[in-house]
Scaffold this active site. Structure first.
Site, PDB file in Angstrom:
ATOM      1  N   LEU A  92       0.864  -1.185   0.000  1.00 15.75           N
ATOM      2  CA  LEU A  92       0.000   0.000   0.000  1.00 15.75           C
ATOM      3  C   LEU A  92       0.899   1.234   0.000  1.00 15.75           C
ATOM      4  O   LEU A  92       1.971   1.228   0.603  1.00 15.75           O
ATOM      5  CB  LEU A  92      -0.875  -0.018   1.251  1.00 15.75           C
ATOM      6  CG  LEU A  92      -1.852  -1.194   1.314  1.00 15.75           C
ATOM      7  CD1 LEU A  92      -2.453  -1.309   2.696  1.00 15.75           C
ATOM      8  CD2 LEU A  92      -2.943  -1.056   0.279  1.00 15.75           C
ATOM      9  N   HIS A 108       2.041 -12.470   8.363  1.00 20.07           N
ATOM     10  CA  HIS A 108       3.218 -12.842   7.561  1.00 20.07           C
ATOM     11  C   HIS A 108       3.693 -14.224   8.023  1.00 20.07           C
ATOM     12  O   HIS A 108       3.823 -14.439   9.240  1.00 20.07           O
ATOM     13  CB  HIS A 108       4.328 -11.791   7.725  1.00 20.07           C
ATOM     14  CG  HIS A 108       5.536 -12.053   6.894  1.00 20.07           C
ATOM     15  ND1 HIS A 108       5.554 -11.834   5.529  1.00 20.07           N
ATOM     16  CD2 HIS A 108       6.748 -12.552   7.221  1.00 20.07           C
ATOM     17  CE1 HIS A 108       6.742 -12.196   5.055  1.00 20.07           C
ATOM     18  NE2 HIS A 108       7.488 -12.632   6.053  1.00 20.07           N
ATOM     19  N   ASP A 144       6.323  -5.406   5.893  1.00 13.55           N
ATOM     20  CA  ASP A 144       6.403  -6.380   6.993  1.00 13.55           C
ATOM     21  C   ASP A 144       7.223  -5.835   8.170  1.00 13.55           C
ATOM     22  O   ASP A 144       7.927  -6.597   8.851  1.00 13.55           O
ATOM     23  CB  ASP A 144       7.036  -7.688   6.496  1.00 13.55           C
ATOM     24  CG  ASP A 144       6.253  -8.293   5.333  1.00 13.55           C
ATOM     25  OD1 ASP A 144       6.879  -8.897   4.446  1.00 13.55           O
ATOM     26  OD2 ASP A 144       5.022  -8.124   5.313  1.00 13.55           O
TER      27      ASP A 144
HETATM   28  C1  GRF Z   1      -0.565 -16.719   3.919  1.00 12.30           C
HETATM   29  O1  GRF Z   1       0.490 -17.645   4.110  1.00 12.30           O
HETATM   30  C2  GRF Z   1      -0.140 -15.377   4.470  1.00 12.30           C
HETATM   31  O2  GRF Z   1       0.702 -15.469   5.590  1.00 12.30           O
HETATM   32  C3  GRF Z   1       0.641 -14.809   3.315  1.00 12.30           C
HETATM   33  O3  GRF Z   1      -0.047 -15.224   2.147  1.00 12.30           O
HETATM   34  C4  GRF Z   1      -0.756 -16.418   2.436  1.00 12.30           C
HETATM   35  C5  GRF Z   1      -2.205 -16.157   2.103  1.00 12.30           C
HETATM   36  O4  GRF Z   1      -2.893 -17.371   2.161  1.00 12.30           O
HETATM   37  N1  GRF Z   1       0.693 -13.371   3.417  1.00 12.30           N
HETATM   38  P1  GRF Z   1      -4.522 -17.313   2.100  1.00 12.30           P
HETATM   39  O5  GRF Z   1      -4.886 -16.517   0.853  1.00 12.30           O
HETATM   40  O6  GRF Z   1      -4.993 -16.626   3.349  1.00 12.30           O
HETATM   41  O7  GRF Z   1      -4.931 -18.765   2.025  1.00 12.30           O
END
Ligand code: GRF
Length: 203
Positions: A92, A108, A144
């Site tokens: 963003l 994350h 992050d």
């Molecule tokens: C998850 O592992 C999250 O930590 C990362 O992207 C993935 C998204 O998975 N940012 P989902 O779309 O929630 O199944």
């Protein structure tokens, strides 16, 4: 509280939040899903629960600035108290982050500050760490890098592959993100500089 979720893909973290709102664990309503990917399975999940969807697809806009403006306008229109980035794969712009400072969280799949960015699980595996995990944090203008709310450790096994590790971390994500959302909705999170204090009762 009103929650908006931003997702780009499968939406399993989004689903985990839906489930905890449905069973009353999270005292909130999900007012909209915003996605940049018209084929995100997260859209199906929203449809199953009559959650309005806004698709703000990068390719629909002539340039990044107009895309960002459309996204921010949509976020303001949905009037959420909390924005949850649940597998939202775009950064963003700083102005948007400032607009929603303290009201936007991200999940994350690594123990930040280690292994920020993409393919975090592979980074952990390649580095050879014995403990991986996931982090829920407030979003700041970095990638992050915002104040950390919750972390869950996940042991790395000898025969782990990127997929097996990602799958195990994902199970912890589905606990940690809804819990962080619950804490926010119960006004139990206090940001103190870089630290986030988790209160037992509303603060
Ligand atoms: C998850 O592992 C999250 O930590 C990362 O992207 C993935 C998204 O998975 N940012 P989902 O779309 O929630 O199944």
């Amino acid at each position: 509280k009103r929650i908006a979720v931003l997702a780009s893909g499968r939406g399993s973290n989004f689903q985990a939040i839906i489930d905890k709102v449905s069973d009353g664990t999270i005292p909130a309503e999900i007012v909209c899903l915003i996605t940049d990917n018209p084929s995100a399975y997260a859209i199906e999940r929203a449809g199953n629960h009559n959650i309005p969807v806004s698709v703000i697809s990068f390719s629909d806009y002539p340039d990044r600035e107009q895309y960002n403006q459309a996204l921010e306008k949509t976020m303001i229109k949905c009037g959420a108290d909390l924005f949850v980035l649940a597998g939202y794969m775009r950064l963003l712009k700083p102005e948007t982050v400032r607009t929603f400072s303290g009201k936007m969280i991200n999940i994350h799949p690594a123990l930040l500050p280690s292994f920020s960015g993409l393919h975090a699980q592979k980074q952990a595996l390649d580095y050879g760490v014995k403990i991986a995990g996931c982090t829920v944090h407030f979003v700041d203008e970095g990638m992050d890098t915002g104040p950390i709310i919750l972390q869950s450790p996940v042991v790395v096994l000898n025969n782990d592959t990127e997929d097996s590790l990602a799958e195990r971390i994902m199970e912890f994500e589905h606990q940690a993100l809804p819990h962080a959302v619950k804490l926010f909705c119960e006004d139990r999170l206090e940001i103190d500089g870089r630290r986030v204090i988790v209160h037992d009762t509303p603060s």
